[in-house]
Design a protein around this motif. Structure first.
Motif, PDB file in Angstrom:
ATOM      1  N   ASP A 180       0.841  -1.201   0.000  1.00 22.18           N
ATOM      2  CA  ASP A 180       0.000   0.000   0.000  1.00 22.18           C
ATOM      3  C   ASP A 180       0.877   1.252   0.000  1.00 22.18           C
ATOM      4  OD1 ASP A 180      -2.100   1.789   0.197  1.00 22.18           O
ATOM      5  OD2 ASP A 180      -2.482   1.381   2.324  1.00 22.18           O
ATOM      6  N   LYS A 181       1.430   1.565  -1.159  1.00 23.75           N
ATOM      7  CA  LYS A 181       2.419   2.643  -1.286  1.00 23.75           C
ATOM      8  C   LYS A 181       1.880   4.019  -0.895  1.00 23.75           C
ATOM      9  CE  LYS A 181       5.739   0.019  -2.626  1.00 23.75           C
ATOM     10  NZ  LYS A 181       6.635  -0.457  -1.597  1.00 23.75           N
ATOM     11  N   ASN A 182       0.633   4.308  -1.221  1.00 23.31           N
ATOM     12  CA  ASN A 182       0.086   5.628  -0.882  1.00 23.31           C
ATOM     13  C   ASN A 182      -0.573   5.655   0.496  1.00 23.31           C
ATOM     14  OD1 ASN A 182      -2.316   4.306  -1.364  1.00 23.31           O
ATOM     15  ND2 ASN A 182      -3.017   5.714  -2.960  1.00 23.31           N
ATOM     16  N   LYS A 183      -0.551   4.528   1.192  1.00 19.55           N
ATOM     17  CA  LYS A 183      -1.027   4.405   2.581  1.00 19.55           C
ATOM     18  C   LYS A 183      -2.471   4.875   2.763  1.00 19.55           C
ATOM     19  CE  LYS A 183       2.958   2.795   3.601  1.00 19.55           C
ATOM     20  NZ  LYS A 183       3.110   1.406   3.218  1.00 19.55           N
ATOM     21  N   ASP A 184      -3.330   4.487   1.795  1.00 11.59           N
ATOM     22  CA  ASP A 184      -4.742   4.840   1.908  1.00 11.59           C
ATOM     23  C   ASP A 184      -5.587   3.695   2.458  1.00 11.59           C
ATOM     24  OD1 ASP A 184      -4.807   3.125  -0.269  1.00 11.59           O
ATOM     25  OD2 ASP A 184      -5.978   4.473  -1.550  1.00 11.59           O
ATOM     26  N   GLY A 185      -4.930   2.590   2.830  1.00 10.34           N
ATOM     27  CA  GLY A 185      -5.665   1.465   3.409  1.00 10.34           C
ATOM     28  C   GLY A 185      -6.340   0.578   2.385  1.00 10.34           C
ATOM     29  N   ARG A 186      -6.015   0.772   1.122  1.00 11.17           N
ATOM     30  CA  ARG A 186      -6.595  -0.022   0.039  1.00 11.17           C
ATOM     31  C   ARG A 186      -5.490  -0.294  -0.978  1.00 11.17           C
ATOM     32  NH1 ARG A 186     -11.623  -0.256   0.977  1.00 11.17           N
ATOM     33  NH2 ARG A 186     -12.260  -1.091  -1.007  1.00 11.17           N
ATOM     34  N   LEU A 187      -5.596  -1.414  -1.653  1.00 16.20           N
ATOM     35  CA  LEU A 187      -4.639  -1.718  -2.715  1.00 16.20           C
ATOM     36  C   LEU A 187      -5.299  -1.488  -4.063  1.00 16.20           C
ATOM     37  CD1 LEU A 187      -2.966  -5.021  -1.438  1.00 16.20           C
ATOM     38  CD2 LEU A 187      -2.194  -2.660  -1.160  1.00 16.20           C
ATOM     39  N   SER A 188      -4.680  -0.634  -4.850  1.00 16.69           N
ATOM     40  CA  SER A 188      -5.118  -0.409  -6.224  1.00 16.69           C
ATOM     41  C   SER A 188      -4.562  -1.551  -7.077  1.00 16.69           C
ATOM     42  CB  SER A 188      -4.581   0.927  -6.729  1.00 16.69           C
ATOM     43  OG  SER A 188      -3.166   0.850  -6.863  1.00 16.69           O
ATOM     44  N   PRO A 189      -5.054  -1.712  -8.292  1.00 17.20           N
ATOM     45  CA  PRO A 189      -4.483  -2.738  -9.177  1.00 17.20           C
ATOM     46  C   PRO A 189      -2.975  -2.576  -9.357  1.00 17.20           C
ATOM     47  CG  PRO A 189      -6.546  -1.949 -10.090  1.00 17.20           C
ATOM     48  CD  PRO A 189      -6.217  -1.050  -8.917  1.00 17.20           C
ATOM     49  N   THR A 190      -2.501  -1.346  -9.455  1.00 18.23           N
ATOM     50  CA  THR A 190      -1.062  -1.107  -9.622  1.00 18.23           C
ATOM     51  C   THR A 190      -0.283  -1.530  -8.384  1.00 18.23           C
ATOM     52  OG1 THR A 190      -1.546   0.740 -11.102  1.00 18.23           O
ATOM     53  CG2 THR A 190       0.671   0.643 -10.164  1.00 18.23           C
ATOM     54  N   GLU A 191      -0.778  -1.172  -7.210  1.00 14.40           N
ATOM     55  CA  GLU A 191      -0.111  -1.581  -5.967  1.00 14.40           C
ATOM     56  C   GLU A 191      -0.141  -3.101  -5.808  1.00 14.40           C
ATOM     57  OE1 GLU A 191      -0.954   2.171  -2.987  1.00 14.40           O
ATOM     58  OE2 GLU A 191      -2.609   0.812  -3.428  1.00 14.40           O
ATOM     59  N   PHE A 192      -1.220  -3.708  -6.222  1.00 13.68           N
ATOM     60  CA  PHE A 192      -1.417  -5.143  -6.056  1.00 13.68           C
ATOM     61  C   PHE A 192      -0.473  -5.966  -6.929  1.00 13.68           C
ATOM     62  CE2 PHE A 192      -3.616  -9.214  -6.314  1.00 13.68           C
ATOM     63  CZ  PHE A 192      -3.961  -9.418  -4.989  1.00 13.68           C
TER      64      PHE A 192
END
Length: 101
Positions: free
Chosen positions: A34-46
């Motif tokens: 979770d690079k942007n630390k928003d508590g969710r994984l985007s497809p790119t982060e995943f």
């Protein structure tokens, strides 16, 4: 590498990964991705965690991101599936057998 990941997860070095050790590892994996630390994984982060197909399976509410809850729920289903002797722990052999099915 399953052996390295197993060793990193087996904190007490008893040759088994229990549910608590597994949970701690999955939380670490989630927050690391979770690079942007928003508590969710985007497809790119995943992408650093697993495949697009797994992302789609984890994203139960189909909102385009994976929450910690979705991530942990999915991973614990994998834990349960890999725990073939149903003793509540995973051996390296169970993990490797699960990964090679």
């Amino acid at each position: 590498n399953p052996q390295v990941a197993f060793a990193q997860t087996d904190h007490n070095k008893d040759g088994r990964v229990d549910r608590e050790e597994f949970h701690e590892r999955q939380v670490d994996v989630f927050y690391s991705a979770d690079k942007n630390k928003d508590g969710r994984l985007s497809p790119t982060e995943f992408e650093v965690v697993d495949t697009e197909a797994v992302f789609e399976a984890m994203d139960k509410n189909k909102d385009g991101s994976v929450s910690m809850y979705e991530f942990i729920q999915y991973r614990f289903q994998q834990f349960n599936d890999a725990d073939v002797n149903k003793d509540g722990t995973l051996s390296l052999q169970e993990v490797e057998a699960y990964l090679h099915q």
